[in-house]
Design a protein around this motif. Structure first.
Motif, short mmCIF file in Angstrom:
data_model
loop_
_atom_site.label_atom_id
_atom_site.label_comp_id
_atom_site.label_asym_id
_atom_site.label_seq_id
_atom_site.Cartn_x
_atom_site.Cartn_y
_atom_site.Cartn_z
N ARG A 162 38.54 42.47 38.32
CA ARG A 162 38.72 41.54 39.43
C ARG A 162 39.33 42.26 40.65
NH1 ARG A 162 35.99 37.34 40.32
NH2 ARG A 162 36.71 36.01 38.60
N GLY A 180 37.62 34.67 48.35
CA GLY A 180 37.79 33.65 47.31
C GLY A 180 36.54 32.83 47.11
N ILE A 185 37.43 31.98 43.35
CA ILE A 185 38.86 31.94 43.01
C ILE A 185 39.64 31.51 44.25
CG2 ILE A 185 38.72 33.69 41.20
CD1 ILE A 185 39.60 35.79 43.20
N SER A 186 40.91 31.14 44.07
CA SER A 186 41.71 30.64 45.18
C SER A 186 42.13 31.76 46.12
CB SER A 186 42.95 29.93 44.66
OG SER A 186 43.85 30.86 44.09
N THR A 189 45.10 33.65 44.76
CA THR A 189 44.72 34.61 43.73
C THR A 189 44.14 35.87 44.35
OG1 THR A 189 44.27 32.81 42.17
CG2 THR A 189 43.33 34.97 41.66
N ALA A 192 46.93 38.03 45.58
CA ALA A 192 47.62 38.72 44.49
C ALA A 192 46.82 39.95 44.04
CB ALA A 192 47.84 37.76 43.33
N HIS A 193 45.52 39.76 43.85
CA HIS A 193 44.67 40.88 43.42
C HIS A 193 44.60 41.96 44.51
CE1 HIS A 193 43.36 39.25 39.66
NE2 HIS A 193 42.79 38.17 40.21
#
Length: 222
Positions: A162, A180, A185-186, A189, A192-193
């Motif tokens: 990811r 996203g 995904i949000s 998220t 963060a990645h």
């Protein structure tokens, strides 16, 4: 070649014999090998001499700044054919051709294949030493680039699937929200990645991450 009094030759930096850049010499004339060996050693580099291409190929080559002083006419594999073989195997090793004879097609072939110089015997010591100095500097840069790329590849391999996906999209200029949407995904998220990917890759800014991606081939620069 004008093998003058060795004290008149240009000297390179004084280095430890085990860490000095290596100058490989392949020439079937023993008098040339001995003269070049003395000249190169006096200049502060480490000479390794061979009478044939096969002898050279059989010798393990260290990953240290180096260059090859190569005669065109050899008893087994000729210099031009050896060059062709080395282009794929050791692109970080510049080649300097020396020959007792030469013609335009021969020199053009050598230079087009990446040789940095084509010297016709007899040539002056300084001409050869200056060319070797430039070749060693080029080799050092090439090895540095290779080491940097290997380090980046190792870091990239440590990213999660990811994180790699997010990195690949972020460097194209997409906003976190758009990334996203692409990945389902949000936005939180994605952030963060993205942060973890940047830390693992050693990138402080998006520009750093883009440059890293270009070096890795993840992103093609226009």
């Amino acid at each position: 070649m004008e093998f003058r009094n060795m004290t008149s030759a240009k000297a390179g930096p004084v280095t430890n014999a085990n860490t000095a850049p290596i100058v490989y010499v392949v020439d079937d004339d023993i008098s040339v090998r001995e003269a070049l060996e003395a000249l190169i050693e006096q200049a502060g580099w480490r000479p390794l001499v061979f009478a044939s291409a096969q002898a050279f190929l059989s010798h393990a080559r260290a990953k240290t700044p180096s260059c090859l002083v190569l005669d065109v006419s050899l008893p087994d594999l000729n210099g031009l054919d050896l060059q062709q073989r080395l282009v794929a195997e050791r692109s970080d090793m510049p080649i300097i051709f020396i020959t007792g004879y030469g013609d335009v097609p021969m020199s053009v072939r050598a230079m087009k294949a990446g040789a940095i110089e084509f010297l016709i015997k007899p040539f002056g010591d300084d001409a050869l030493l200056d060319t070797i100095q430039g070749a060693i500097e080029r080799s050092s840069k090439a090895l540095g680039h290779t080491a940097e790329l290997q380090a980046l590849e190792q870091r990239h391999a440590l990213l999660s699937t990811r994180e790699r996906e997010v990195m690949a999209l972020v460097v194209t200029g997409l906003l976190n929200k758009q990334v996203g949407g692409e990945l389902g995904i949000s936005e939180i998220t994605v952030k963060a990645h993205r942060g973890r990917a940047m830390r693992k890759m050693g990138a402080r800014t998006l520009a750093d991450l883009i440059n890293i991606s270009v070096k890795l081939g993840v992103l093609k620069r226009d």
